[in-house]
Design an enzyme around this catalytic site. Structure first.
Site, mmCIF file in Angstrom:
data_model
loop_
_atom_site.group_PDB
_atom_site.id
_atom_site.type_symbol
_atom_site.label_atom_id
_atom_site.label_comp_id
_atom_site.label_asym_id
_atom_site.label_seq_id
_atom_site.Cartn_x
_atom_site.Cartn_y
_atom_site.Cartn_z
ATOM 1 N N HIS A 10 3.324 11.018 2.226
ATOM 2 C CA HIS A 10 2.941 11.373 0.956
ATOM 3 C C HIS A 10 1.508 11.712 0.511
ATOM 4 C CE1 HIS A 10 6.264 8.111 -0.496
ATOM 5 N NE2 HIS A 10 6.915 9.813 0.622
ATOM 6 N N CYS B 295 3.389 4.227 -3.152
ATOM 7 C CA CYS B 295 4.698 3.470 -2.337
ATOM 8 C C CYS B 295 4.557 2.185 -2.472
ATOM 9 C CB CYS B 295 5.804 4.500 -2.116
ATOM 10 S SG CYS B 295 5.112 5.149 -0.935
ATOM 11 N N CYS C 290 2.483 3.429 1.182
ATOM 12 C CA CYS C 290 1.296 3.591 1.097
ATOM 13 C C CYS C 290 0.548 3.126 0.404
ATOM 14 C CB CYS C 290 1.429 4.753 0.260
ATOM 15 S SG CYS C 290 2.339 6.577 0.417
ATOM 16 N N GLU D 70 -1.217 9.660 0.057
ATOM 17 C CA GLU D 70 -2.042 8.262 0.334
ATOM 18 C C GLU D 70 -1.543 8.198 1.331
ATOM 19 O OE1 GLU D 70 -0.648 7.866 -3.999
ATOM 20 O OE2 GLU D 70 0.840 7.910 -1.853
#
Length: 169
Positions: free
Chosen positions: A63, A93, A96, A65
């Site tokens: 991801h 999320c 993250c 992040e």
């Protein structure tokens, strides 16, 4: 502990950096990945950026992040990261948010909310969105992380237009 309540209006610098994160999401999409992007700002200057690499990297943890947190943790001390802000095109999320917490980053500013993302992705198996706000995850920690968002909904949602097959994006 997080900063509760609705998002306050964006300061001009916050808006500029958040727009950059949204542009990074568009770039990730152009590169064949999911449309998510993040930017790290330290002492008023953008120092790192990352996009999503789940598709091209074939890594479920790729991801935007978490990619940014990996770079930031290698480049900066915890004291520096405590002064840093992570700007991201979409609310982090749970995974993250945990990475942000463990890195020591002191502030998160996001555009599209996780609930808004779910409305765009629907049942798309490429993004099984969790109904778990980053504020909830970060509030479970022992140190404060300031959170501001959602902001710039229309601009952030536009990056997702036509991408997800599980809903009317």
């Amino acid at each position: 502990m997080t900063t509760p309540g609705p998002a306050a209006p964006l300061a001009p610098d916050d808006e500029k950096f958040l727009v950059t994160a949204i542009e990074l999401a568009a770039r990730a999409r152009q590169d064949g990945n999911h449309p998510f992007g993040s930017l790290l700002v330290l002492d008023g200057a953008a120092v790192l950026e990352a996009g999503n690499t789940v598709t091209t990297g074939r890594d479920a943890t790729g991801h935007a992040e978490t990619n940014l947190v990996r770079l930031a943790s290698a480049a900066y001390s915890r004291a520096e990261l405590a002064r840093a802000t992570l700007y991201t095109s979409t609310e982090p999320c749970a995974m993250c948010s945990g990475a942000v917490y463990w890195s020591g980053i002191g502030r998160v500013v996001y555009a599209l909310g996780e609930d808004e993302l779910l409305a765009l992705t629907g049942a798309d198996e490429e993004n099984p969105t969790m109904a778990l706000p980053c504020r909830t995850v970060l509030a479970a920690g022992q140190r404060a992380v300031e959170v501001s968002g959602p902001h710039l909904h229309e601009r952030a949602a536009a990056v997702h237009a036509g991408f997800w097959t599980g809903a009317g994006a």
